[in-house]
Design a protein around this motif. Structure first.
Motif, PDB file in Angstrom:
ATOM      1  N   VAL A   1      27.483  41.543  27.892  1.00  0.00           N
ATOM      2  CA  VAL A   1      28.701  41.290  29.128  1.00  0.00           C
ATOM      3  C   VAL A   1      28.228  40.962  31.074  1.00  0.00           C
ATOM      4  O   VAL A   1      26.645  41.140  30.680  1.00  0.00           O
ATOM      5  N   VAL A   2      29.386  39.967  31.777  1.00  0.00           N
ATOM      6  CA  VAL A   2      29.245  39.433  32.728  1.00  0.00           C
ATOM      7  C   VAL A   2      30.498  39.829  33.321  1.00  0.00           C
ATOM      8  O   VAL A   2      30.979  40.657  33.390  1.00  0.00           O
ATOM      9  N   GLY A   3      30.067  40.067  34.650  1.00  0.00           N
ATOM     10  CA  GLY A   3      30.605  40.393  35.289  1.00  0.00           C
ATOM     11  C   GLY A   3      30.680  40.041  37.052  1.00  0.00           C
ATOM     12  O   GLY A   3      30.070  39.367  37.242  1.00  0.00           O
ATOM     13  N   PHE A   4      31.942  39.914  37.745  1.00  0.00           N
ATOM     14  CA  PHE A   4      32.119  39.033  38.470  1.00  0.00           C
ATOM     15  C   PHE A   4      33.509  39.192  39.927  1.00  0.00           C
ATOM     16  O   PHE A   4      33.738  40.041  38.568  1.00  0.00           O
ATOM     17  N   SER A   5      33.608  39.509  40.916  1.00  0.00           N
ATOM     18  CA  SER A   5      34.092  40.041  41.758  1.00  0.00           C
ATOM     19  C   SER A   5      35.358  38.913  42.700  1.00  0.00           C
ATOM     20  O   SER A   5      35.013  38.356  42.184  1.00  0.00           O
ATOM     21  N   VAL A   6      36.545  39.579  42.061  1.00  0.00           N
ATOM     22  CA  VAL A   6      37.540  38.540  42.591  1.00  0.00           C
ATOM     23  C   VAL A   6      38.377  39.422  43.702  1.00  0.00           C
ATOM     24  O   VAL A   6      38.345  40.199  43.522  1.00  0.00           O
ATOM     25  N   ILE A   7      38.876  38.547  44.796  1.00  0.00           N
ATOM     26  CA  ILE A   7      39.749  39.144  45.835  1.00  0.00           C
ATOM     27  C   ILE A   7      41.332  39.319  44.836  1.00  0.00           C
ATOM     28  O   ILE A   7      41.346  38.248  44.555  1.00  0.00           O
ATOM     29  N   ASP A   8      41.679  39.700  44.988  1.00  0.00           N
ATOM     30  CA  ASP A   8      42.853  40.467  44.595  1.00  0.00           C
ATOM     31  C   ASP A   8      44.267  39.982  45.735  1.00  0.00           C
ATOM     32  O   ASP A   8      44.404  40.175  46.721  1.00  0.00           O
ATOM     33  N   ARG A   9      44.663  39.289  45.030  1.00  0.00           N
ATOM     34  CA  ARG A   9      45.545  38.606  46.234  1.00  0.00           C
ATOM     35  C   ARG A   9      47.300  38.674  45.813  1.00  0.00           C
ATOM     36  O   ARG A   9      47.652  39.039  44.849  1.00  0.00           O
ATOM     37  N   SER A  10      47.946  38.671  46.162  1.00  0.00           N
ATOM     38  CA  SER A  10      49.432  39.166  46.686  1.00  0.00           C
ATOM     39  C   SER A  10      50.056  37.342  46.111  1.00  0.00           C
ATOM     40  O   SER A  10      49.334  36.598  46.054  1.00  0.00           O
ATOM     41  N   PRO A  11      51.237  37.602  45.163  1.00  0.00           N
ATOM     42  CA  PRO A  11      51.014  36.227  44.682  1.00  0.00           C
ATOM     43  C   PRO A  11      51.747  35.526  45.500  1.00  0.00           C
ATOM     44  O   PRO A  11      51.720  34.417  44.758  1.00  0.00           O
ATOM     45  N   ASN A  12      52.018  35.118  46.457  1.00  0.00           N
ATOM     46  CA  ASN A  12      52.046  33.664  47.253  1.00  0.00           C
ATOM     47  C   ASN A  12      51.086  32.747  47.634  1.00  0.00           C
ATOM     48  O   ASN A  12      50.762  32.496  48.358  1.00  0.00           O
ATOM     49  N   ASP A  13      50.177  33.699  47.603  1.00  0.00           N
ATOM     50  CA  ASP A  13      48.256  33.451  47.559  1.00  0.00           C
ATOM     51  C   ASP A  13      47.568  32.628  46.828  1.00  0.00           C
ATOM     52  O   ASP A  13      48.808  32.368  45.692  1.00  0.00           O
ATOM     53  N   ARG A  14      47.139  31.605  46.942  1.00  0.00           N
ATOM     54  CA  ARG A  14      46.795  30.460  46.269  1.00  0.00           C
ATOM     55  C   ARG A  14      45.727  30.302  45.257  1.00  0.00           C
ATOM     56  O   ARG A  14      45.826  29.999  43.980  1.00  0.00           O
ATOM     57  N   LYS A  15      44.935  31.423  45.482  1.00  0.00           N
ATOM     58  CA  LYS A  15      43.473  31.264  44.176  1.00  0.00           C
ATOM     59  C   LYS A  15      44.382  31.662  43.374  1.00  0.00           C
ATOM     60  O   LYS A  15      44.545  33.203  43.874  1.00  0.00           O
ATOM     61  N   ASP A  16      43.740  31.309  42.326  1.00  0.00           N
ATOM     62  CA  ASP A  16      44.388  32.371  41.020  1.00  0.00           C
ATOM     63  C   ASP A  16      43.164  32.067  40.012  1.00  0.00           C
ATOM     64  O   ASP A  16      43.737  32.611  39.049  1.00  0.00           O
ATOM     65  N   THR A  17      42.357  32.490  40.442  1.00  0.00           N
ATOM     66  CA  THR A  17      41.193  33.226  39.593  1.00  0.00           C
ATOM     67  C   THR A  17      41.636  34.323  38.743  1.00  0.00           C
ATOM     68  O   THR A  17      41.641  34.510  37.750  1.00  0.00           O
ATOM     69  N   GLY A  18      41.715  34.841  39.117  1.00  0.00           N
ATOM     70  CA  GLY A  18      42.148  36.845  38.973  1.00  0.00           C
ATOM     71  C   GLY A  18      43.636  36.532  38.152  1.00  0.00           C
ATOM     72  O   GLY A  18      43.366  37.332  36.599  1.00  0.00           O
ATOM     73  N   SER A  19      44.047  35.639  38.532  1.00  0.00           N
ATOM     74  CA  SER A  19      45.745  35.557  37.828  1.00  0.00           C
ATOM     75  C   SER A  19      45.073  34.919  36.152  1.00  0.00           C
ATOM     76  O   SER A  19      45.880  35.725  35.347  1.00  0.00           O
ATOM     77  N   ASN A  20      45.260  33.932  36.625  1.00  0.00           N
ATOM     78  CA  ASN A  20      44.455  33.210  34.699  1.00  0.00           C
ATOM     79  C   ASN A  20      44.004  34.043  33.869  1.00  0.00           C
ATOM     80  O   ASN A  20      44.297  34.073  32.866  1.00  0.00           O
ATOM     81  N   ILE A  21      42.715  34.713  34.577  1.00  0.00           N
ATOM     82  CA  ILE A  21      42.159  36.117  33.739  1.00  0.00           C
ATOM     83  C   ILE A  21      42.607  36.851  33.347  1.00  0.00           C
ATOM     84  O   ILE A  21      43.354  37.265  32.090  1.00  0.00           O
TER      85      ILE A  21
END
Length: 149
Positions: free
Chosen positions: A1-21
């Protein structure tokens, strides 16, 4: 198992790593060596989902074996992962955990392929620590274990 943290952003924010996953249930963790540090920094910018971060950074992609997400062809080590779980870490951050399904490692990074011994010094890995700070993995030293007596 691997892990990393992401910032949870509103739908209008631009970084999409968490959303894609969250949508795909899969991801690739590419370990970065010093030769690719500048390119990794380019991919950290907050591009919109329509922007190809591989192209922006000048990275070559390679197909994954077990998932649909591509990996970085030049990465010394890549892990193809299926999503295990997402753990909320407060109001705006989550820990993403994935089960490694396939690991890719460049042949020249192995000391003994039969024993799966990796030359960790030769990897010359770098990782983001926090903010704009990074760490290198090649500051290794040996410390013999204490014998139980």
């Amino acid at each position: 198992v691997v892990g990393f943290s992401v910032i949870d952003r509103s739908p209008n924010d631009r970084k999409d790593t968490g959303s894609n996953i969250r949508l795909s249930g899969e991801f690739v963790v590419n370990l970065v060596d010093e030769d690719h540090l500048a390119q990794m920094n380019v991919t950290a910018a907050e591009y919109g989902p329509e922007v190809d971060e591989f192209a922006m950074a000048g990275l070559q992609s390679a197909s994954s074996i077990s998932i649909g997400a591509p990996r970085i062809a030049g990465s010394p080590v890549s892990f193809e992962c299926g999503l295990h779980s997402i753990v909320p870490l407060g109001a705006s951050r989550s820990l993403i955990l994935g089960v490694v399904q396939v690991m890719h490692i460049r042949d020249e990074m192995l000391i003994d392929a039969g024993q799966f011994y990796v030359d960790t010094q030769r990897l010359r890995l770098v990782a983001r620590a926090q903010g704009n700070f990074y760490v290198r993995s090649n500051d290794a030293f040996e410390l013999r274990r204490v014998e139980a007596g």
